[in-house]
Design a protein around this motif. Structure first.
Motif, PDB file in Angstrom:
ATOM      1  N   PRO A   2       0.823  -1.215   0.000  1.00  0.00           N
ATOM      2  CA  PRO A   2       0.000   0.000   0.000  1.00  0.00           C
ATOM      3  C   PRO A   2       0.852   1.257   0.000  1.00  0.00           C
ATOM      4  O   PRO A   2       2.020   1.235   0.408  1.00  0.00           O
ATOM      5  CB  PRO A   2      -0.793  -0.127   1.301  1.00  0.00           C
ATOM      6  N   VAL A   3       0.267   2.336  -0.457  1.00  0.00           N
ATOM      7  CA  VAL A   3       0.949   3.626  -0.529  1.00  0.00           C
ATOM      8  C   VAL A   3       0.248   4.617   0.392  1.00  0.00           C
ATOM      9  O   VAL A   3      -0.979   4.677   0.442  1.00  0.00           O
ATOM     10  CB  VAL A   3       0.934   4.159  -1.980  1.00  0.00           C
ATOM     11  N   GLY A   4       1.030   5.395   1.133  1.00  0.00           N
ATOM     12  CA  GLY A   4       0.473   6.479   1.948  1.00  0.00           C
ATOM     13  C   GLY A   4      -0.014   6.066   3.316  1.00  0.00           C
ATOM     14  O   GLY A   4      -0.598   6.876   4.037  1.00  0.00           O
ATOM     15  N   SER A   5       0.228   4.837   3.712  1.00  0.00           N
ATOM     16  CA  SER A   5      -0.145   4.358   5.046  1.00  0.00           C
ATOM     17  C   SER A   5       1.132   3.950   5.747  1.00  0.00           C
ATOM     18  O   SER A   5       1.784   2.975   5.342  1.00  0.00           O
ATOM     19  CB  SER A   5      -1.107   3.168   4.946  1.00  0.00           C
ATOM     20  N   TYR A   6       1.517   4.696   6.787  1.00  0.00           N
ATOM     21  CA  TYR A   6       2.846   4.542   7.365  1.00  0.00           C
ATOM     22  C   TYR A   6       2.817   3.856   8.721  1.00  0.00           C
ATOM     23  O   TYR A   6       1.931   4.097   9.541  1.00  0.00           O
ATOM     24  CB  TYR A   6       3.513   5.910   7.511  1.00  0.00           C
ATOM     25  N   ALA A   7       3.838   3.035   8.945  1.00  0.00           N
ATOM     26  CA  ALA A   7       4.006   2.381  10.235  1.00  0.00           C
ATOM     27  C   ALA A   7       4.973   3.161  11.123  1.00  0.00           C
ATOM     28  O   ALA A   7       5.012   2.971  12.331  1.00  0.00           O
ATOM     29  CB  ALA A   7       4.530   0.950  10.033  1.00  0.00           C
ATOM     30  N   GLY A   8       5.798   4.024  10.502  1.00  0.00           N
ATOM     31  CA  GLY A   8       6.787   4.766  11.266  1.00  0.00           C
ATOM     32  C   GLY A   8       7.873   3.862  11.821  1.00  0.00           C
ATOM     33  O   GLY A   8       8.405   4.099  12.907  1.00  0.00           O
ATOM     34  N   ILE A   9       8.210   2.811  11.069  1.00  0.00           N
ATOM     35  CA  ILE A   9       9.174   1.801  11.526  1.00  0.00           C
ATOM     36  C   ILE A   9      10.361   1.780  10.578  1.00  0.00           C
ATOM     37  O   ILE A   9      10.194   1.877   9.363  1.00  0.00           O
ATOM     38  CB  ILE A   9       8.500   0.411  11.587  1.00  0.00           C
TER      39      ILE A   9
ATOM     40  N   LEU B 157      11.547  -1.339   5.190  1.00  0.00           N
ATOM     41  CA  LEU B 157      12.311  -0.596   4.195  1.00  0.00           C
ATOM     42  C   LEU B 157      11.387   0.167   3.257  1.00  0.00           C
ATOM     43  O   LEU B 157      11.647   1.334   2.924  1.00  0.00           O
ATOM     44  CB  LEU B 157      13.186  -1.561   3.404  1.00  0.00           C
ATOM     45  N   TRP B 158      10.306  -0.458   2.830  1.00  0.00           N
ATOM     46  CA  TRP B 158       9.326   0.236   1.990  1.00  0.00           C
ATOM     47  C   TRP B 158       8.695   1.393   2.765  1.00  0.00           C
ATOM     48  O   TRP B 158       8.461   2.462   2.217  1.00  0.00           O
ATOM     49  CB  TRP B 158       8.249  -0.732   1.506  1.00  0.00           C
ATOM     50  N   ASP B 159       8.450   1.206   4.042  1.00  0.00           N
ATOM     51  CA  ASP B 159       7.887   2.275   4.866  1.00  0.00           C
ATOM     52  C   ASP B 159       8.825   3.481   4.889  1.00  0.00           C
ATOM     53  O   ASP B 159       8.384   4.629   4.774  1.00  0.00           O
ATOM     54  CB  ASP B 159       7.657   1.763   6.293  1.00  0.00           C
ATOM     55  N   VAL B 160      10.123   3.219   5.018  1.00  0.00           N
ATOM     56  CA  VAL B 160      11.110   4.292   5.023  1.00  0.00           C
ATOM     57  C   VAL B 160      11.129   5.024   3.682  1.00  0.00           C
ATOM     58  O   VAL B 160      11.132   6.260   3.630  1.00  0.00           O
ATOM     59  CB  VAL B 160      12.520   3.729   5.336  1.00  0.00           C
ATOM     60  N   LEU B 161      11.124   4.283   2.595  1.00  0.00           N
ATOM     61  CA  LEU B 161      11.249   4.893   1.272  1.00  0.00           C
ATOM     62  C   LEU B 161      10.043   5.750   0.921  1.00  0.00           C
ATOM     63  O   LEU B 161      10.192   6.889   0.457  1.00  0.00           O
ATOM     64  CB  LEU B 161      11.450   3.815   0.211  1.00  0.00           C
ATOM     65  N   GLN B 162       8.837   5.252   1.162  1.00  0.00           N
ATOM     66  CA  GLN B 162       7.675   6.052   0.797  1.00  0.00           C
ATOM     67  C   GLN B 162       7.497   7.234   1.745  1.00  0.00           C
ATOM     68  O   GLN B 162       7.012   8.301   1.341  1.00  0.00           O
ATOM     69  CB  GLN B 162       6.411   5.205   0.739  1.00  0.00           C
ATOM     70  N   THR B 163       7.921   7.091   3.002  1.00  0.00           N
ATOM     71  CA  THR B 163       7.895   8.238   3.912  1.00  0.00           C
ATOM     72  C   THR B 163       8.877   9.303   3.443  1.00  0.00           C
ATOM     73  O   THR B 163       8.587  10.508   3.500  1.00  0.00           O
ATOM     74  CB  THR B 163       8.253   7.807   5.347  1.00  0.00           C
ATOM     75  N   TYR B 164      10.023   8.870   2.987  1.00  0.00           N
ATOM     76  CA  TYR B 164      11.015   9.806   2.462  1.00  0.00           C
ATOM     77  C   TYR B 164      10.438  10.607   1.295  1.00  0.00           C
ATOM     78  O   TYR B 164      10.647  11.823   1.197  1.00  0.00           O
ATOM     79  CB  TYR B 164      12.259   9.053   2.007  1.00  0.00           C
ATOM     80  N   MET B 165       9.737   9.952   0.406  1.00  0.00           N
ATOM     81  CA  MET B 165       9.214  10.630  -0.773  1.00  0.00           C
ATOM     82  C   MET B 165       8.053  11.561  -0.461  1.00  0.00           C
ATOM     83  O   MET B 165       7.768  12.486  -1.224  1.00  0.00           O
ATOM     84  CB  MET B 165       8.791   9.590  -1.812  1.00  0.00           C
ATOM     85  N   ASP B 166       7.380  11.360   0.658  1.00  0.00           N
ATOM     86  CA  ASP B 166       6.214  12.166   1.039  1.00  0.00           C
ATOM     87  C   ASP B 166       6.694  13.462   1.698  1.00  0.00           C
ATOM     88  O   ASP B 166       7.120  13.476   2.852  1.00  0.00           O
ATOM     89  CB  ASP B 166       5.330  11.362   2.002  1.00  0.00           C
ATOM     90  N   VAL B 167       6.600  14.583   0.974  1.00  0.00           N
ATOM     91  CA  VAL B 167       7.122  15.851   1.483  1.00  0.00           C
ATOM     92  C   VAL B 167       6.274  16.422   2.618  1.00  0.00           C
ATOM     93  O   VAL B 167       6.680  17.382   3.276  1.00  0.00           O
ATOM     94  CB  VAL B 167       7.234  16.896   0.356  1.00  0.00           C
ATOM     95  N   SER B 168       5.099  15.851   2.860  1.00  0.00           N
ATOM     96  CA  SER B 168       4.285  16.313   3.989  1.00  0.00           C
ATOM     97  C   SER B 168       4.718  15.658   5.289  1.00  0.00           C
ATOM     98  O   SER B 168       4.275  16.045   6.364  1.00  0.00           O
ATOM     99  CB  SER B 168       2.801  16.023   3.727  1.00  0.00           C
ATOM    100  N   GLN B 169       5.614  14.666   5.198  1.00  0.00           N
ATOM    101  CA  GLN B 169       6.112  13.938   6.367  1.00  0.00           C
ATOM    102  C   GLN B 169       7.554  14.336   6.663  1.00  0.00           C
ATOM    103  O   GLN B 169       8.305  14.670   5.749  1.00  0.00           O
ATOM    104  CB  GLN B 169       6.063  12.428   6.116  1.00  0.00           C
ATOM    105  N   PRO B 170       7.966  14.305   7.935  1.00  0.00           N
ATOM    106  CA  PRO B 170       9.389  14.491   8.218  1.00  0.00           C
ATOM    107  C   PRO B 170      10.191  13.338   7.638  1.00  0.00           C
ATOM    108  O   PRO B 170       9.657  12.255   7.411  1.00  0.00           O
ATOM    109  CB  PRO B 170       9.449  14.498   9.752  1.00  0.00           C
ATOM    110  N   LEU B 171      11.450  13.583   7.381  1.00  0.00           N
ATOM    111  CA  LEU B 171      12.315  12.522   6.883  1.00  0.00           C
ATOM    112  C   LEU B 171      12.301  11.343   7.848  1.00  0.00           C
ATOM    113  O   LEU B 171      12.257  11.534   9.068  1.00  0.00           O
ATOM    114  CB  LEU B 171      13.755  13.026   6.743  1.00  0.00           C
ATOM    115  N   PRO B 172      12.319  10.125   7.342  1.00  0.00           N
ATOM    116  CA  PRO B 172      12.388   8.972   8.251  1.00  0.00           C
ATOM    117  C   PRO B 172      13.650   9.057   9.100  1.00  0.00           C
ATOM    118  O   PRO B 172      14.700   9.487   8.617  1.00  0.00           O
ATOM    119  CB  PRO B 172      12.407   7.769   7.296  1.00  0.00           C
TER     120      PRO B 172
END
Length: 352
Positions: A33-40, A252-267
């Motif tokens: 899934p995209v846009g649903s983060y675990a913060g892990i 790892l996928w959680d980190v990468l998609q969080t990185y790409m989301d500019v509305s989120q702080p960097l992982p």
């Protein structure tokens, strides 16, 4: 209608997308899934990256070296290429083979070509050769580490010094031709295809899958990327390392998609720590949470692995309900025609 290239990736603002021309369900591969983060963050990957971070800071405390490929704007990497590994390994391999086999080969040649040795009784020659070969191997075991290290540092440096400028220019061009990247600023992904060619497209056009890799020793996992509208598949990125734990790949996928989301702080991963203050969203988040700006750089990694890291990262990663994530991209598929969507794409994107 705004060009997609003018819009960095924000899952809450994903524009309508055309339907995938092929079924997105793939045998043996789990669509993520995209846009649903675990913060892990990935536990094993974090250990490796923290070691790299702390080691690099000793020689480049400002992290301005061109060899550091992660920052607040881009994650750059080289796709896995056998040729690059071959070039790195070929010199020491040739030297070690020459060192270990050269002595015995020389002795065997001498026993046949030198008259004084040839006139000796065969038993004496045979015993001498056996003793010499054994002594040579003992010598080779002792001298190999010392000479190989010297060869790859001082020796090669001395030999190549007159050609340093030419080699650096050639190497920079080779690396640039083979460089792939995830760009947080533009929301674009660029994958190297070799020969100076690149496949570039918006991040929202890529589907991520956890791929099962069946080996003799069991089932392993890796992250792969499929461009939804061309079906081009990328198995050998820097994010496609084979892991024994599926949760490591999911993190790892959680980190990468969080990185790409500019509305989120960097992982909060080691490789990005030196640049967190340069990203406005991240800087504000760190200020509110009172994050130690040198947490990873000053970390006692051995203690972390036995205590905080194991409890807070590994256990949370392995126990997180990964199946509860909800994709924010899938509902947008099929809400626009391919013809209309093509008009929105950046000029440099791969044709679809």
């Amino acid at each position: 209608m705004p060009n997609i290239k003018d819009k960095p990736f924000r899952p809450m603002e994903i524009s309508p997308l055309p339907k995938s021309p092929k079924e997105r369900t793939r045998i043996g591969e789990e669509l993520q899934p995209v846009g649903s983060y675990a913060g892990i963050i990935p536990y094993l990957g974090t250990i490796q990256d923290a070691e790299v971070l702390q080691d690099h800071e000793k020689t480049d405390p400002e992290f301005k070296s061109k060899d550091w490929w992660w920052d607040h704007q881009r994650i750059r990497f080289l796709n896995e290429k056998l040729g690059l590994k071959f070039l790195i390994l070929i010199i020491p391999v040739i030297w070690v083979l020459a060192l270990w086999l050269g002595g015995p080969a020389l002795m065997i040649w001498a026993s046949a070509e030198i008259d004084l040795i040839a006139e000796l009784p065969p038993l004496v020659v045979g015993v001498f050769i056996i003793v010499f070969v054994f002594a040579w191997f003992v010598f080779a075991v002792w001298v190999t580490p010392v000479t190989t290290n010297w060869l790859m540092s001082t020796g090669m440096g001395f030999v190549l010094k007159p050609f340093e400028k030419i080699i650096n220019e050639k190497l920079d061009k080779t690396l640039e031709d083979g460089c792939s990247e995830f760009n947080r600023t533009t929301g674009q992904v660029r994958m190297a295809l070799g020969g100076g060619r690149h496949f570039e497209a918006p991040f929202v056009e890529f589907d991520a899958y956890v791929d099962r890799v069946i080996q003799q020793s069991g089932v392993f996992y890796r992250l792969i990327f499929v461009h939804r509208y061309t079906q081009k598949t990328f198995h050998n990125t820097a994010f496609s390392t084979i892991e024994s734990s599926k949760s490591e790949v999911l993190a790892l996928w959680d980190v990468l998609q969080t990185y790409m989301d500019v509305s989120q702080p960097l992982p909060d991963v080691p490789r990005l720590e030196p640049f967190r203050h340069l990203d406005p969203v991240t800087a504000e988040y760190d200020k509110q949470t009172d994050r130690n700006p040198r947490y990873w750089r000053d970390l006692d990694l051995d203690s972390w692995k036995d205590g905080e890291g194991w409890r807070e990262v590994y256990q949370r990663q392995s126990q997180f309900p990964w199946g509860s994530r909800v994709c924010k991209l899938t509902p947008q598929l099929g809400k626009i025609s391919m013809e209309e969507y093509r008009k929105q794409r950046p000029a440099g994107a791969w044709p679809i």
